[in-house]
Design a protein around this motif. Structure first.
Motif, PDB file in Angstrom:
ATOM      1  N   THR A   1       1.243   4.728  17.572  1.00  0.00           N
ATOM      2  CA  THR A   1       0.097   3.802  17.571  1.00  0.00           C
ATOM      3  C   THR A   1      -0.434   3.566  16.146  1.00  0.00           C
ATOM      4  O   THR A   1      -1.568   3.135  15.981  1.00  0.00           O
ATOM      5  CB  THR A   1      -1.046   4.333  18.464  1.00  0.00           C
ATOM      6  N   GLU A   2       0.371   3.881  15.157  1.00  0.00           N
ATOM      7  CA  GLU A   2       0.066   3.638  13.730  1.00  0.00           C
ATOM      8  C   GLU A   2      -1.124   4.458  13.223  1.00  0.00           C
ATOM      9  O   GLU A   2      -1.664   4.158  12.164  1.00  0.00           O
ATOM     10  CB  GLU A   2      -0.192   2.152  13.470  1.00  0.00           C
ATOM     11  N   GLN A   3      -1.547   5.480  13.983  1.00  0.00           N
ATOM     12  CA  GLN A   3      -2.692   6.277  13.509  1.00  0.00           C
ATOM     13  C   GLN A   3      -2.317   7.124  12.285  1.00  0.00           C
ATOM     14  O   GLN A   3      -3.175   7.413  11.452  1.00  0.00           O
ATOM     15  CB  GLN A   3      -3.212   7.185  14.632  1.00  0.00           C
TER      16      GLN A   3
ATOM     17  N   PHE B   1      -5.384  -2.624  10.922  1.00  0.00           N
ATOM     18  CA  PHE B   1      -4.087  -2.669  11.596  1.00  0.00           C
ATOM     19  C   PHE B   1      -4.088  -3.637  12.777  1.00  0.00           C
ATOM     20  O   PHE B   1      -5.129  -3.903  13.368  1.00  0.00           O
ATOM     21  CB  PHE B   1      -3.705  -1.268  12.077  1.00  0.00           C
TER      22      PHE B   1
ATOM     23  N   PHE C   1      -8.574   6.353  15.578  1.00  0.00           N
ATOM     24  CA  PHE C   1      -8.232   7.719  16.006  1.00  0.00           C
ATOM     25  C   PHE C   1      -8.877   7.945  17.375  1.00  0.00           C
ATOM     26  O   PHE C   1     -10.103   8.022  17.476  1.00  0.00           O
ATOM     27  CB  PHE C   1      -8.739   8.740  14.986  1.00  0.00           C
TER      28      PHE C   1
ATOM     29  N   PRO D   1      -0.982  13.076   5.593  1.00  0.00           N
ATOM     30  CA  PRO D   1      -0.805  13.492   6.996  1.00  0.00           C
ATOM     31  C   PRO D   1      -0.480  14.974   7.147  1.00  0.00           C
ATOM     32  O   PRO D   1      -0.902  15.595   8.127  1.00  0.00           O
ATOM     33  CB  PRO D   1       0.377  12.631   7.483  1.00  0.00           C
TER      34      PRO D   1
ATOM     35  N   LEU E   1      -2.012   8.744  -2.860  1.00  0.00           N
ATOM     36  CA  LEU E   1      -3.357   8.903  -2.293  1.00  0.00           C
ATOM     37  C   LEU E   1      -4.408   8.337  -3.245  1.00  0.00           C
ATOM     38  O   LEU E   1      -5.385   7.722  -2.818  1.00  0.00           O
ATOM     39  CB  LEU E   1      -3.652  10.378  -2.005  1.00  0.00           C
TER      40      LEU E   1
ATOM     41  N   ASP F   1      -0.179   6.112   9.945  1.00  0.00           N
ATOM     42  CA  ASP F   1      -0.255   5.149   8.841  1.00  0.00           C
ATOM     43  C   ASP F   1      -1.716   4.915   8.448  1.00  0.00           C
ATOM     44  O   ASP F   1      -2.039   4.787   7.264  1.00  0.00           O
ATOM     45  CB  ASP F   1       0.386   3.816   9.244  1.00  0.00           C
ATOM     46  N   ALA F   2      -2.597   4.855   9.461  1.00  0.00           N
ATOM     47  CA  ALA F   2      -4.023   4.664   9.177  1.00  0.00           C
ATOM     48  C   ALA F   2      -4.560   5.830   8.347  1.00  0.00           C
ATOM     49  O   ALA F   2      -5.322   5.615   7.398  1.00  0.00           O
ATOM     50  CB  ALA F   2      -4.811   4.532  10.480  1.00  0.00           C
ATOM     51  N   LEU F   3      -4.128   7.047   8.675  1.00  0.00           N
ATOM     52  CA  LEU F   3      -4.534   8.215   7.873  1.00  0.00           C
ATOM     53  C   LEU F   3      -4.137   8.032   6.418  1.00  0.00           C
ATOM     54  O   LEU F   3      -4.924   8.295   5.515  1.00  0.00           O
ATOM     55  CB  LEU F   3      -3.806   9.465   8.383  1.00  0.00           C
ATOM     56  N   ARG F   4      -2.887   7.573   6.241  1.00  0.00           N
ATOM     57  CA  ARG F   4      -2.379   7.410   4.875  1.00  0.00           C
ATOM     58  C   ARG F   4      -3.173   6.350   4.118  1.00  0.00           C
ATOM     59  O   ARG F   4      -3.482   6.522   2.937  1.00  0.00           O
ATOM     60  CB  ARG F   4      -0.883   7.061   4.906  1.00  0.00           C
ATOM     61  N   THR F   5      -3.515   5.249   4.801  1.00  0.00           N
ATOM     62  CA  THR F   5      -4.298   4.205   4.115  1.00  0.00           C
ATOM     63  C   THR F   5      -5.712   4.692   3.794  1.00  0.00           C
ATOM     64  O   THR F   5      -6.354   4.153   2.909  1.00  0.00           O
ATOM     65  CB  THR F   5      -4.405   2.917   4.963  1.00  0.00           C
ATOM     66  N   LEU F   6      -6.187   5.705   4.529  1.00  0.00           N
ATOM     67  CA  LEU F   6      -7.516   6.262   4.244  1.00  0.00           C
ATOM     68  C   LEU F   6      -7.408   7.407   3.220  1.00  0.00           C
ATOM     69  O   LEU F   6      -8.276   8.283   3.167  1.00  0.00           O
ATOM     70  CB  LEU F   6      -8.167   6.752   5.532  1.00  0.00           C
ATOM     71  N   ALA F   7      -6.333   7.372   2.428  1.00  0.00           N
ATOM     72  CA  ALA F   7      -6.114   8.324   1.336  1.00  0.00           C
ATOM     73  C   ALA F   7      -6.123   9.777   1.826  1.00  0.00           C
ATOM     74  O   ALA F   7      -6.672  10.664   1.173  1.00  0.00           O
ATOM     75  CB  ALA F   7      -7.150   8.108   0.227  1.00  0.00           C
ATOM     76  N   THR F   8      -5.553  10.006   3.008  1.00  0.00           N
ATOM     77  CA  THR F   8      -5.446  11.361   3.558  1.00  0.00           C
ATOM     78  C   THR F   8      -3.977  11.684   3.781  1.00  0.00           C
ATOM     79  O   THR F   8      -3.271  10.908   4.431  1.00  0.00           O
ATOM     80  CB  THR F   8      -6.214  11.446   4.899  1.00  0.00           C
TER      81      THR F   8
ATOM     82  N   ARG G   1      -4.310   4.584  -3.094  1.00  0.00           N
ATOM     83  CA  ARG G   1      -4.779   4.077  -1.794  1.00  0.00           C
ATOM     84  C   ARG G   1      -6.294   4.099  -1.660  1.00  0.00           C
ATOM     85  O   ARG G   1      -6.835   3.466  -0.762  1.00  0.00           O
ATOM     86  CB  ARG G   1      -4.144   4.889  -0.658  1.00  0.00           C
TER      87      ARG G   1
ATOM     88  N   ILE H   1       0.837  -1.221   0.000  1.00  0.00           N
ATOM     89  CA  ILE H   1       0.000   0.000   0.000  1.00  0.00           C
ATOM     90  C   ILE H   1       0.866   1.263   0.000  1.00  0.00           C
ATOM     91  O   ILE H   1       0.367   2.374   0.118  1.00  0.00           O
ATOM     92  CB  ILE H   1      -0.973  -0.041   1.209  1.00  0.00           C
TER      93      ILE H   1
END
Lengths: 263, 259
Positions: free
Chosen positions: B122-124, A84, A90, B135, A74, B126-133, A77, A48
Motif C-alpha cells: 500500500t506504498e506506506q 501518493f 499509516f 524503513p 534522508l 515508500d511514504a516512510l521514506r519520503t518522510l525522511a525516515t 528528502r 525523490i
C-alpha cells in the motif's frame, strides 16, 4: 531546482523511461501528463530517490541524488513532501499521528507545537477536528487531503503529487485541485503533479510535460499544449481512442457473446 | 511462470545476500543507537506480552507429556524419581527454547511479515521514506531489539511452567515422592543448562524477527504476495531455528565444556 538528465529505466525487457531530460525551476508548478502506464509515476519516484535509474542523473539543487545510499537520501528528502495515489496513510495511526509523523521523528518540537502545526495543516486541507479519526473512517477524498496535510506540515520546498485526483468524483477532484493551487501559492513551493486528468493539469500546472512511450512528447505551457497540432498530443488532449486499440473494431471481438441465444 | 532449478538457486542466493544486507543495516542502527525506545516498548508488548498464552500452554503441556512419557520408561527400571531431572534438563537445554521459538515464529513471525508486507503493497514504506525516515530504523530495528529482549523471558517462562507442570503430573497423578524428585532435579540441572537455553533464546529472537521483517519488506505485490510472504516468514524462521539449534548446541556445548 530539479534537473533530470537523460534518464533511462527498464523493467526487464520493457523500457519505461527512454532518455528523459528536463529542468524545473524553484517555485514552478509542473504537471506531468501521459497515458496510463507511460512511466509518469516511475519518473516522479526517481525525483525523490524512491527508484534508481539505469542510466542518467537527477539533481536536486545541483546535487546528484543517484549515487546516494538510502541514509544519505534522508537529508535530501527533508526538502520534499509527497502525496501518493492511494494516500498511503499509516493505517495503524490516527490522522494526527499520521500528520505529526515527520515532526515527531525529525524535529525537536514540543508536543504543544506539534499539535498546533497539525491543526493548522488540517485546517489548510479543510479537515479541522479530524485529528482522532482513523484512516479507515475517511473517504477517498479525505484520505488524499490528510496525505497532503502530512506532506505540507513540515513546510517542504518541493511537493510531489502522484495522481492526486484519480478515482475521485469531479467535485472532490476540483477541491483537491484548488487545494494544490492554494498550497502552491501560500507556501511558495515547487509543485510536480502527475496526472492524466487534462482539466487538472491545465489548472495546477504553469508548465506541462507530456510523456509518450517513455519519451517527452511535449514540454510547454498548458495553452501551447491545448493548441498543439501534434497528432499524439491532440489525441490525448481530445481523449480519442486509437482505432487500433478499440476492442469493438477487432476482427476476433466476440460480438456473438451479447446476442440472445434464441436470436 | 515456472522457474528452472538454476533460477531458483540464483534467487535463493540473491535472497540470502539481501537478508545479509538487512542484517548489516539493522545491527549498524542498533550499535549506533538509532533506536526509538517507545517503539521498542510497543514491540515488546506485541511480541512478548501477547505471546504469553501460546508460550505458557506450550511449556505446560510439553512438560506434562514429557513427564508422563519419561515416567513410563523410567518406571520399568525403578528410576521414577529421576523423571523431573530429565524433564528439567531437556526443557532448559532444548525443548524450552526450540518449542517456544517455533510457537513465536508462528504467531509473531506471521504478524510481522503480514503487517510490513501490507505496508509495502500500500506504498506506506515508500511514504516512510519520503518522510525522511529510514524503513530499517522504523520497522526492523524495534522489532529485532524487542525479539532479542522478549525471547529469553518467554523461554524462561516456558521452562518454569514446563517443570512445574511436570512436577504436578509426577506427584499428583503418578504418585512419585516429591522430595526425591525435587532433589534429583536440583542435582542434575546446572546453571550451564539454563545459560545454554537462554543464549539460544536470544539468538532465536533475532532470527525470527529479522527473517520476518525481511520477508515483509520484500514481499510480492497484492494479497497473494502478502500471503506468500507470511507463509515463508513462518516456514523459513522455523527451519532456520531448527538448523541453528544444532550448531548452537555444539558451539555452546564446547564453550561450557560439555563436549
Amino acid at each position: 531546482m530539479i534537473e533530470v538528465r537523460d534518464l533511462q529505466k527498464n523493467f526487464g525487457a520493457q523500457r519505461v523511461l527512454d532518455g528523459i531530460s528536463f529542468q524545473i525551476e524553484s517555485g514552478e508548478s509542473v504537471a506531468i501528463i501521459g497515458r496510463s502506464g507511460c512511466g509518469k509515476s516511475v519518473l516522479i519516484k526517481h525525483l525523490i530517490g524512491l527508484m534508481k535509474p539505469d542510466t542518467g542523473d537527477v539533481l536536486i539543487d545541483g546535487e546528484s541524488i543517484v549515487p546516494m545510499d538510502e541514509r544519505q537520501l534522508l537529508r535530501v528528502r527533508q526538502k520534499f513532501g509527497m502525496v501518493f495515489q492511494g494516500a498511503a496513510l499509516f493505517d495503524s495511526m490516527t490522522v494526527k499521528e499520521n500528520v505529526a509523523f515527520a515532526l515527531r521523528r525529525n524535529s525537536k518540537m514540543t508536543e504543544a507545537e506539534i499539535s498546533k502545526r497539525v491543526a493548522r495543516a488540517l485546517e489548510v486541507v479543510d479537515l479541522p477536528g479530524t485529528e482522532n479519526k482513523n484512516p479507515a473512517e475517511l473517504s477517498g477524498g479525505m484520505r488524499k487531503r490528510v496525505g497532503l496535510a502530512r506532506a505540507i506540515v513540515y513546510e517542504p520546498q518541493i511537493l510531489l503529487y502522484d495522481e492526486p485526483t484519480t478515482g475521485l468524483d469531479p467535485i472532490v477532484s476540483d477541491s483537491i485541485d484548488q487545494l494544490i493551487i492554494h498550497v502552491r501559492d501560500e507556501l511558495k513551493v515547487t509543485s510536480v503533479v502527475v496526472t492524466h486528468d487534462m482539466r487538472s493539469a491545465r489548472r495546477v500546472g504553469n508548465h506541462v510535460i507530456m510523456l509518450h512511450q517513455g519519451k517527452i512528447q511535449a514540454n510547454c505551457s498548458p495553452e501551447q499544449l491545448f493548441n498543439s497540432t501534434d497528432p499524439i498530443v491532440r489525441q490525448f488532449v481530445d481523449g480519442i481512442a486509437d482505432p487500433k486499440e478499440n476492442l469493438i473494431n477487432q476482427p476476433d471481438y466476440p460480438t456473438a457473446f451479447f446476442r440472445h441465444p434464441k436470436e | 511462470m515456472t522457474l528452472t532449478a538454476k533460477q531458483r538457486f540464483e534467487d535463493s542466493l540473491a535472497g540470502l545476500g539481501q537478508l545479509a544486507f538487512l542484517a548489516r543495516d539493522t545491527f549498524a542502527s542498533l550499535f549506533k543507537l538509532r533506536i526509538v525506545w517507545s517503539d521498542v516498548l510497543f514491540q515488546l508488548y506485541s511480541i512478548g506480552v501477547k505471546s504469553q498464552a501460546v508460550v505458557l500452554i506450550t511449556g505446560a503441556f510439553t512438560g506434562m507429556v514429557l513427564g508422563a512419557q519419561t515416567y513410563f520408561q523410567f518406571h520399568k527400571v525403578h528410576m521414577d524419581t529421576a523423571t523431573l531431572a530429565v524433564v528439567s534438563d531437556a526443557m532448559c537445554d532444548e525443548l524450552g527454547p526450540v518449542l517456544t521459538a517455533l510457537m513465536v515464529a508462528g504467531r509473531v513471525g506471521a504478524a510481522i511479515a503480514a503487517e510490513i508486507g501490507t505496508m509495502r503493497v500500500t506504498e506506506q514504506i515508500d511514504a516512510l521514506r519520503t518522510l525522511a525516515t529510514h524503513p530499517v530504523d522504523y520497522l526492523v530495528v524495534p522489532r529485532v531489539a524487542a525479539g532479542f529482549f522478549a525471547m529469553p523471558i518467554l523461554v524462561m517462562e516456558a521452562i518454569c511452567v514446563g517443570i512445574g507442570a511436570c512436577y504436578f503430573v509426577n506427584v499428583n497423578l503418578l504418585g512419585i515422592d516429591p522430595a526425591y524428585l525435587y532433589y534429583n532435579m536440583l542435582h542434575f540441572t546446572h546453571d550451564v543448562d539454563l545459560f545454554m537455553g537462554l543464549t539460544k533464546a536470544f539468538f532465536y529472537g533475532g532470527i525470527i524477527t529479522l527473517i520476518s521483517c525481511y520477508k515483509g519488506m520484500n514481499c510480492g505485490l497484492g494479497a497473494q504476495g502478502v500471503g506468500r510472504a507470511t507463509t515463508e516468514a513462518v516456514v523459513y524462521s522455523s527451519i532456520t531455528v531448527l538448523i541453528v539449534n544444532f550448531f548452537l548446541t555444539l558451539i555452546l556445548g564446547k564453550i561450557v565444556g560439555l563436549l
